[in-house]
Motif scaffolding. Structure first.
Motif, PDB file in Angstrom:
ATOM      1  N   THR A 188      43.020  78.630  -9.457  1.00 12.68           N
ATOM      2  CA  THR A 188      44.478  77.914  -9.555  1.00 12.68           C
ATOM      3  C   THR A 188      44.107  76.589 -10.467  1.00 12.68           C
ATOM      4  N   ALA A 189      43.000  75.937 -10.173  1.00 15.88           N
ATOM      5  CA  ALA A 189      42.688  74.870 -10.963  1.00 15.88           C
ATOM      6  C   ALA A 189      42.165  75.207 -12.291  1.00 15.88           C
ATOM      7  N   LYS A 190      41.558  76.300 -12.614  1.00 20.77           N
ATOM      8  CA  LYS A 190      41.312  76.756 -13.995  1.00 20.77           C
ATOM      9  C   LYS A 190      42.584  77.020 -14.673  1.00 20.77           C
ATOM     10  N   LEU A 191      43.265  77.535 -14.178  1.00 22.65           N
ATOM     11  CA  LEU A 191      44.604  77.872 -14.864  1.00 22.65           C
ATOM     12  C   LEU A 191      45.571  76.696 -15.055  1.00 22.65           C
ATOM     13  N   LYS A 192      45.550  75.982 -14.208  1.00 20.87           N
ATOM     14  CA  LYS A 192      46.288  74.491 -14.577  1.00 20.87           C
ATOM     15  C   LYS A 192      45.630  73.735 -15.613  1.00 20.87           C
ATOM     16  N   THR A 193      44.282  73.693 -15.861  1.00 20.36           N
ATOM     17  CA  THR A 193      43.690  72.888 -16.642  1.00 20.36           C
ATOM     18  C   THR A 193      43.758  73.632 -18.201  1.00 20.36           C
ATOM     19  N   ASP A 194      43.970  75.029 -18.052  1.00 18.04           N
ATOM     20  CA  ASP A 194      43.914  75.543 -19.564  1.00 18.04           C
ATOM     21  C   ASP A 194      45.052  76.714 -19.677  1.00 18.04           C
ATOM     22  N   SER A 195      46.241  76.011 -20.182  1.00 15.04           N
ATOM     23  CA  SER A 195      47.350  77.057 -20.406  1.00 15.04           C
ATOM     24  C   SER A 195      47.155  77.931 -21.358  1.00 15.04           C
ATOM     25  N   ASP A 196      46.029  78.156 -22.181  1.00 14.22           N
ATOM     26  CA  ASP A 196      45.815  79.201 -23.091  1.00 14.22           C
ATOM     27  C   ASP A 196      45.400  80.537 -22.478  1.00 14.22           C
ATOM     28  N   ILE A 197      44.975  80.438 -21.337  1.00 14.17           N
ATOM     29  CA  ILE A 197      44.433  81.725 -20.757  1.00 14.17           C
ATOM     30  C   ILE A 197      45.619  82.452 -20.439  1.00 14.17           C
ATOM     31  N   ALA A 240      46.144  87.008  -8.371  1.00 13.14           N
ATOM     32  CA  ALA A 240      47.566  86.937  -8.502  1.00 13.14           C
ATOM     33  C   ALA A 240      48.427  85.815  -7.882  1.00 13.14           C
ATOM     34  N   GLN A 241      47.880  85.165  -6.668  1.00 15.62           N
ATOM     35  CA  GLN A 241      48.645  84.348  -6.082  1.00 15.62           C
ATOM     36  C   GLN A 241      48.153  82.938  -6.876  1.00 15.62           C
ATOM     37  N   SER A 242      47.028  82.762  -7.388  1.00 22.01           N
ATOM     38  CA  SER A 242      46.871  81.541  -8.155  1.00 22.01           C
ATOM     39  C   SER A 242      47.646  81.244  -9.336  1.00 22.01           C
ATOM     40  N   VAL A 243      47.987  82.544  -9.936  1.00 24.19           N
ATOM     41  CA  VAL A 243      48.904  82.496 -11.168  1.00 24.19           C
ATOM     42  C   VAL A 243      50.235  82.093 -10.936  1.00 24.19           C
TER      43      VAL A 243
END
Length: 338
Positions: free
Chosen positions: A224-233, A248-251
């Motif tokens: 979750t933290a990774k996805l919040k800090t990198d919107s390009d993923i 999927a929950q993290s997304v």
């Protein structure tokens, strides 16, 4: 049987199981975990072999909570029931502890051993001890690049590099630009090969994200933290079904628009593919891996057979499961065999 010497024999490759290599496939562990061995195969079916009772040890690197190995174990138990085999299952994700479990099997003077080679260097010495004790050893799931070096008789699984390369190509077809490959167990050679394979063929950018696979809340918060800090993923690549479901929950929690792809299946994962929460999975057929590994030891003892001729692995994957074919797979996944 005479003392087994797979590397000293030049046998022509067998084709009897060629069909197995063409079946569908998916990702990578049994619910018992831990160091204590458990017995299975006691309640054999009426059609079991009338050959003398054998004792076989299956020793994996299963981590607690990883449902993948439940499927491997079901396949092994089915073969054991058919072949009149007493199956002793044990597992530990720590390579040193896994080696000790193999030594325990040697001390029990079992008739055969099936092992996974997630960290092959740690198992090299104990495999040599098994051979010295005239106990045939076969590999499954992890270690397709190492099984011959360690002197194993046969190997059943997928080539993880090839599987990763196939997934990377699939990401290209989907138009992905940036993927994060989530590794739940650092040092596991098979997981490393998967991510390396993705990087080799994926034309976009690939990053590796290490998580603690034994702590699912931590897995979720890290992704979750990774996805919040990198919107390009735009794609999260998980290396096992439980981690894909968590991704999927993290997304959802992060508000990311990333999609999730994975290696390996379970019954929850096939449902997630049907609903569109997971795009696709790479299936390596763990039930088949467990079944063939145990059955191969019976065939060797009773008929001197080497699957793959002792020279080539028997491949159980890879293949893709997505919305186009998940309905066919789901009925088997519901039984816990896919």
């Amino acid at each position: 049987m005479d003392r087994y010497t797979p590397r000293s024999r030049k046998l022509a490759p067998m084709v009897a199981l060629a069909a197995a290599a063409t079946l569908t496939l998916a990702g990578c562990s049994s619910s018992s975990g831990g160091k204590q061995a458990e017995e299975g195969g006691e309640n054999a079916s009426a059609g079991k072999a009338n050959t003398p009772r054998m004792t076989v040890a299956l020793v994996t690197h299963q981590a607690p909570g990883d449902t993948f190995w439940d499927i491997v174990r079901k396949g092994a138990e089915a073969a054991a029931a058919k072949d009149n085999i007493k199956l002793i299952y044990s597992a530990d994700p720590n390579a040193g502890n896994q080696a000790n479990l193999v030594q325990n099997a040697i001390d029990q003077k079992v008739d055969g051993i099936a092992i996974t080679l997630a960290k092959p260097d740690a198992l090299k010495d104990v495999v040599s001890k098994a051979e010295a004790a005239n106990i045939p050893v076969v590999g499954l799931n992890s270690g397709v690049s190492e099984w011959q070096k360690l002197g194993l008789m046969e190997f059943f699984g997928q080539d993880e590099t090839v599987a990763g390369e196939a997934l990377g190509k699939r990401l290209n077809e989907a138009g992905a630009k940036k993927a994060v490959c989530v590794v739940q167990e650092q040092g596991n050679i098979g997981l490393t090969q998967r991510c390396d394979g993705v990087k080799k063929t994926f034309e976009g950018t690939t990053e590796t994200l290490n998580v603690n696979g034994t702590d699912m809340p931590s897995v979720k918060s890290t992704i979750t933290a990774k996805l919040k800090t990198d919107s390009d993923i735009d794609y999260v690549v998980a290396l096992g079904a439980p981690y894909a479901l968590t991704a999927a929950q993290s997304v959802d929690e992060s508000g990311s628009k990333a999609k999730v792809a994975t290696f390996d299946l379970n019954k929850e994962l096939t449902g997630a593919i049907s609903k569109g929460d997971i795009e696709f999975a790479v299936d390596q057929q763990p039930y088949l891996q467990g079944y063939l590994a145990i059955d191969s030891l019976w065939l060797y003892k009773n008929n001197g057979n080497y699957m793959g001729g002792g020279e080539a692995p028997v491949l159980t994957g890879p293949a893709f499961v997505d919305k186009t074919n998940v309905e066919q797979i789901d009925k088997f996944a519901a039984k816990g065999t896919r």
